[in-house]
Enzyme design. Structure first.
Site, PDB file in Angstrom:
ATOM      1  N   CYS A 197       0.925  -1.142   0.130  1.00 51.93           N
ATOM      2  CA  CYS A 197      -0.086   0.220   0.059  1.00 51.93           C
ATOM      3  C   CYS A 197       0.936   1.213   0.021  1.00 51.93           C
ATOM      4  O   CYS A 197       0.653   2.024  -1.004  1.00 51.93           O
ATOM      5  CB  CYS A 197      -1.044   0.088   1.311  1.00 51.93           C
ATOM      6  SG  CYS A 197      -0.140  -0.025   2.826  1.00 51.93           S
TER       7      CYS A 197
ATOM      8  N   HIS B 177      -2.226   1.523   6.772  1.00 50.94           N
ATOM      9  CA  HIS B 177      -2.819   1.377   5.560  1.00 50.94           C
ATOM     10  C   HIS B 177      -2.873   2.538   4.928  1.00 50.94           C
ATOM     11  O   HIS B 177      -3.527   3.461   5.493  1.00 50.94           O
ATOM     12  CB  HIS B 177      -3.842   0.460   5.385  1.00 50.94           C
ATOM     13  CG  HIS B 177      -4.417  -0.032   4.122  1.00 50.94           C
ATOM     14  ND1 HIS B 177      -3.687  -0.701   3.154  1.00 50.94           N
ATOM     15  CD2 HIS B 177      -5.551   0.536   3.272  1.00 50.94           C
ATOM     16  CE1 HIS B 177      -4.037  -0.904   1.913  1.00 50.94           C
ATOM     17  NE2 HIS B 177      -5.343  -0.218   2.177  1.00 50.94           N
TER      18      HIS B 177
ATOM     19  N   GLN C 282      -5.898   1.742  -4.025  1.00 47.49           N
ATOM     20  CA  GLN C 282      -5.053   1.095  -2.947  1.00 47.49           C
ATOM     21  C   GLN C 282      -4.557  -0.203  -3.408  1.00 47.49           C
ATOM     22  O   GLN C 282      -5.033  -0.918  -4.526  1.00 47.49           O
ATOM     23  CB  GLN C 282      -5.905   1.002  -1.963  1.00 47.49           C
ATOM     24  CG  GLN C 282      -7.199  -0.146  -2.149  1.00 47.49           C
ATOM     25  CD  GLN C 282      -7.904  -0.780  -0.990  1.00 47.49           C
ATOM     26  OE1 GLN C 282      -6.929  -0.764   0.094  1.00 47.49           O
ATOM     27  NE2 GLN C 282      -9.102  -1.277  -0.982  1.00 47.49           N
TER      28      GLN C 282
END
Length: 261
Positions: free
Chosen positions: A159, A214, A226
């Site tokens: 990520c 994240h 993402q």
């Protein structure tokens, strides 16, 4: 002789009539004179008599006058300045260039405050071009597999590696590598959720590692790109989904008119 007597009697009669006609008016004239004297005395007494004023009203007027004349003490002046400073710091929204940027709350982080920056036409074009470059780099990676620690289109991305790849060459500062470092970066501008724009980073706390573990990039219209997790490809997701709403912790604007190259 008779003529003299007659004249004498006429003169005496005339004198008698004059005295008789004048005598009734004497008391009236005296009464009027006495009344005028009495009225004059009363007027003089009224002039000399002091005017009574309300004690409460005079005290209130005196107090107000003293308050107006009283100068503030040093303590009162310092307290006023402190209160005014706190009011300014609590202002929720400030201008940043042509965008309105929300100030981060104490629960989010201690990122530095934003200042007003005016962009020239050429500067604004550079800023927009840099943002579009980042968007093109990100969209070109859709469908590629997640790779833990990956930072290259040849190997795949995790990520934060995806975000690092898109922005590292577009800003003046050293772009951090992990999601938690990006979230706490002082060069980034904190953004409220209702003021997100294309290119802003959105952060989540899923595995409880640090404040944020994240990260994705907002694309507009409630969508973000993402690299989710092992076994998944780079994809576009909806920020309004219950899962992402539950784990959402905040947003940052990594490219500002002040930090772009």
């Amino acid at each position: 002789m008779r003529l003299l007597i007659t004249l004498f009697m006429l003169a005496f009669a005339q004198l008698f009539f004059n005295v008789a006609s004048a005598s009734p008016h004497a008391p009236i004239n005296a009464s009027l004179h006495n009344a005028e004297k009495k009225s004059a005395r009363e007027d003089e007494r009224r002039k000399r008599r002091p005017v009574k004023t309300s004690t409460k009203k005079s005290r209130l007027t005196s107090s107000v006058h003293k308050l107006r004349l009283k100068k503030p003490t040093k303590t009162e002046t310092a307290l006023h300045k402190t209160t005014r400073r706190k009011t300014l710091l609590k202002s929720p929204i400030k201008k940043y260039g042509h965008q309105r940027v929300a100030k981060v709350t104490s629960e989010q982080d201690d990122a530095s405050d934003l200042t007003t920056i005016r962009m020239s036409k050429s500067h604004r074009q550079r800023y927009q071009k840099a943002r579009e470059t980042a968007m093109n780099k990100l969209m070109g990676q859709i469908g590629k597999p997640y790779q833990w620690g990956g930072t290259s289109p040849h190997t795949g991305f995790d990520c934060s590696g995806l975000v690092w790849y898109a922005y590292k060459d577009l800003v003046k500062y050293k772009f951090p590598r992990t999601a938690n470092e990006m979230y706490h970066l002082r060069d980034a501008a904190p953004i409220k959720r209702d003021m997100l724009e294309k290119g802003d980073l959105v952060f989540f706390r899923i595995n409880h590692r640090g404040t944020a573990d994240h990260v994705g990039v907002y694309l507009g219209n409630g969508k973000f790109i993402q690299s989710p997790r092992t076994g998944k490809d780079i994809q576009i997701s909806a920020l309004g989904e219950d899962y992402w709403q539950k784990h959402y912790v905040g947003a940052r604007r990594m490219m500002t008119p002040k930090t772009i190259r």
